[in-house]
Design an enzyme around this catalytic site. Structure first.
Site, PDB file in Angstrom:
ATOM      1  N   SER A  69      58.948  75.357  20.809  1.00 59.39           N
ATOM      2  CA  SER A  69      58.038  74.831  21.880  1.00 59.39           C
ATOM      3  C   SER A  69      57.785  73.388  22.052  1.00 59.39           C
ATOM      4  O   SER A  69      57.327  72.953  23.191  1.00 59.39           O
ATOM      5  CB  SER A  69      56.581  75.319  21.353  1.00 59.39           C
ATOM      6  OG  SER A  69      56.023  74.916  20.285  1.00 59.39           O
ATOM      7  N   HIS A 119      58.943  67.875  14.251  1.00 60.91           N
ATOM      8  CA  HIS A 119      57.925  68.189  15.349  1.00 60.91           C
ATOM      9  C   HIS A 119      58.029  69.337  15.949  1.00 60.91           C
ATOM     10  O   HIS A 119      56.793  69.940  16.219  1.00 60.91           O
ATOM     11  CB  HIS A 119      58.250  67.053  16.301  1.00 60.91           C
ATOM     12  CG  HIS A 119      58.008  65.668  15.964  1.00 60.91           C
ATOM     13  ND1 HIS A 119      56.882  64.932  16.711  1.00 60.91           N
ATOM     14  CD2 HIS A 119      58.353  64.815  14.877  1.00 60.91           C
ATOM     15  CE1 HIS A 119      56.822  63.886  16.152  1.00 60.91           C
ATOM     16  NE2 HIS A 119      57.624  63.677  15.068  1.00 60.91           N
ATOM     17  N   VAL A 124      54.173  72.046  14.776  1.00 63.29           N
ATOM     18  CA  VAL A 124      53.195  72.240  15.873  1.00 63.29           C
ATOM     19  C   VAL A 124      53.558  73.762  16.446  1.00 63.29           C
ATOM     20  O   VAL A 124      54.503  73.978  16.945  1.00 63.29           O
ATOM     21  CB  VAL A 124      53.280  71.149  17.192  1.00 63.29           C
ATOM     22  CG1 VAL A 124      52.587  71.324  18.005  1.00 63.29           C
ATOM     23  CG2 VAL A 124      53.247  70.048  16.372  1.00 63.29           C
ATOM     24  N   ASP A 135      70.759  59.606   1.509  1.00 63.16           N
ATOM     25  CA  ASP A 135      71.269  59.499   0.078  1.00 63.16           C
ATOM     26  C   ASP A 135      69.977  59.214  -0.414  1.00 63.16           C
ATOM     27  O   ASP A 135      68.886  59.483   0.173  1.00 63.16           O
ATOM     28  CB  ASP A 135      72.153  58.283  -0.215  1.00 63.16           C
ATOM     29  CG  ASP A 135      71.663  57.027   0.699  1.00 63.16           C
ATOM     30  OD1 ASP A 135      70.457  56.688   0.921  1.00 63.16           O
ATOM     31  OD2 ASP A 135      72.325  55.969   0.981  1.00 63.16           O
ATOM     32  N   ASP A 166      65.863  52.727   6.314  1.00 63.14           N
ATOM     33  CA  ASP A 166      66.381  52.695   4.969  1.00 63.14           C
ATOM     34  C   ASP A 166      67.516  51.293   5.336  1.00 63.14           C
ATOM     35  O   ASP A 166      68.547  51.865   5.674  1.00 63.14           O
ATOM     36  CB  ASP A 166      67.094  53.976   4.717  1.00 63.14           C
ATOM     37  CG  ASP A 166      67.932  53.748   3.139  1.00 63.14           C
ATOM     38  OD1 ASP A 166      67.911  52.600   2.783  1.00 63.14           O
ATOM     39  OD2 ASP A 166      68.516  54.767   2.892  1.00 63.14           O
ATOM     40  N   GLY A 179      54.578  76.125  14.676  1.00 65.49           N
ATOM     41  CA  GLY A 179      55.708  76.634  14.018  1.00 65.49           C
ATOM     42  C   GLY A 179      57.036  76.366  14.621  1.00 65.49           C
ATOM     43  O   GLY A 179      57.193  75.850  15.744  1.00 65.49           O
ATOM     44  N   THR A 236      65.407  58.596   4.892  1.00 62.75           N
ATOM     45  CA  THR A 236      66.732  57.833   4.527  1.00 62.75           C
ATOM     46  C   THR A 236      67.787  57.559   5.674  1.00 62.75           C
ATOM     47  O   THR A 236      68.710  57.022   5.451  1.00 62.75           O
ATOM     48  CB  THR A 236      67.415  58.733   3.405  1.00 62.75           C
ATOM     49  OG1 THR A 236      68.585  58.013   2.897  1.00 62.75           O
ATOM     50  CG2 THR A 236      67.872  59.956   3.772  1.00 62.75           C
ATOM     51  N   SER A 263      71.726  51.278   5.143  1.00 61.76           N
ATOM     52  CA  SER A 263      72.561  52.845   5.325  1.00 61.76           C
ATOM     53  C   SER A 263      71.490  53.645   6.095  1.00 61.76           C
ATOM     54  O   SER A 263      71.162  54.878   5.814  1.00 61.76           O
ATOM     55  CB  SER A 263      72.692  53.275   3.970  1.00 61.76           C
ATOM     56  OG  SER A 263      71.423  53.795   3.180  1.00 61.76           O
TER      57      SER A 263
END
Ligand code: HEM
Length: 337
Positions: free
Chosen positions: A84, A74, A78, A262, A254, A80, A201, A257
């Site tokens: 921010s 995030h 946004v 993984d 996931d 870069g 994951t 796990s």
């Protein structure tokens, strides 16, 4: 640690190091001004201190590792990777106020906690933007993922606008064409998309992020998305059943796990058990589908870990502020208004 794991980790470090600039030297093009070991002289223990604090944070609450990895996504997408995402706005017009995408973001206090430790060691030296990427990198490592070098040398941006987050972050019901566009406008490739999506994951998602699209197909009549595995849907529906507070219930992205980095994300997606439309959409493009299939069948994580490290470097170079621009903030969550 098993010898095999040590060898894989060494290979990952070597592979990533081979595509990176020499420590201390500025990279050309995207990411110019960044370097591995940027703080070697100005704050030699910076990376060690971040890892130390991350160990404590994840030990206290293991759900914060995935949260901090998501915070990097995030931040970078946004304006870069400029820290921010941390800025606060009294009028609620900052990046972190963007709804619904930023509503469930967590990890802000933990970035501040790491920052306080670094301020003690080296005042006004290490940027919030670099802390976010180092913490995310360590979150991957601490969930048994690869440990890889990241470039540092970013400076902090001073602008944080809600509308930028709304425009630049793909929603969880994005299709493959839109996903590739969200990534390509940021100079990331289809490969970065399919590799970085594998971050799912680890972590957990609120029902509100996927239930309408995946379980009820927006009809509200219990008609599930036909691309969702029929055997997987009932359990999800039970967890997210209407009447329960959908925005509070969380589901492992996931299953089984959620804290292990993984290849099972790719096995899930290949088996139509991706949680979001955006996960499942990776099967709708020739190249991303091919990658998902290969990783779902891979016997070792070696190739994926190398790809992941390289994709994180690419994302970490996004629209960075370096040199004399921007600032190094004392408090990452300063108010912009
Ligand atoms: C490709 C577009 C992507 C979309 C549409 C997307 C969407 C989402 C959504 C909706 C959630 C659930 C949030 C919640 O309900 O709390 C989530 C969680 C997460 N995302 Fe993504 N994401 C994308 C890419 C990425 C990338 C590039 C990364 C990291 C590099 C990432 C890392 C994570 C992690 C680790 C979580 C779990 C957070 C937690 O457990 O607190 N995502 N994502």
């Amino acid at each position: 640690m098993a010898l095999y794991v040590i060898i894989v980790r060494l290979l990952v470090v070597a592979a990533v190091a081979s595509v990176l600039p020499v420590p201390g030297r500025a990279a050309a093009g995207a990411g110019a001004g960044l370097a591995i070991g940027f703080y070697n002289e100005t704050c030699p223990r910076a990376e060690e201190l971040v890892l130390e604090e991350m160990r404590d944070i994840v030990h206290e609450d293991k759900t914060l590792g995935p949260a901090l990895l998501r915070l990097l996504f995030h931040d970078c997408f946004v304006r870069g990777c400029d820290g921010s995402i941390m800025l606060k706005s009294k009028s609620k017009k900052g990046e972190r106020d963007a709804m619904p995408m930023s509503a469930s973001l967590r990890g802000f206090d933990e970035v501040e906690r790491i920052k306080a430790k670094l301020e003690d060691a080296c005042p006004l030296t290490v940027s919030c933007a670099d802390i976010i990427i180092m913490a995310a990198r360590d979150a991957v490592y601490l969930t048994n993922g690869p440990r890889f070098p990241v470039e540092t040398g970013r400076r902090d941006g001073k602008v944080s606008l809600c509308e930028d987050a709304v425009n630049d972050l793909a929603p969880p019901n994005a299709n493959i064409v839109d996903l590739k566009t969200y990534f390509s406008v940021k100079n990331l490739s289809w490969k970065d998309l399919v590799v970085l999506s594998g971050s799912h994951t680890i972590g957990r998602a609120q029902c509100v992020a996927f239930a309408a699209d995946r379980l009820y197909n927006n009809s509200g009549k219990g008609v599930q998305d036909p691309t969702l595995d029929k055997a997987y849907a009932p359990g999800l529906r039970e967890l997210c059943e209407p009447g329960k507070k959908k925005d509070e219930t969380k589901v492992e992205m996931d299953p089984g796990s959620p804290d292990g980095f993984d290849l099972s994300y790719y096995k899930n997606v290949y088996g139509n058990r991706g949680l979001f439309v955006s996960d499942q959409a990776l099967l709708d493009d020739k190249w991303t589908q091919h990658y998902v299939a290969r990783m779902a069948a891979a016997e070792s994580t070696e190739e994926y870990f190398q790809d992941y490290a390289a994709a994180m470097i690419n994302m970490g170079r996004m629209e960075v502020i370096t040199g004399d621009n921007g600032e190094i903030r004392k408090f990452c969550s300063a108010y912009v208004d």
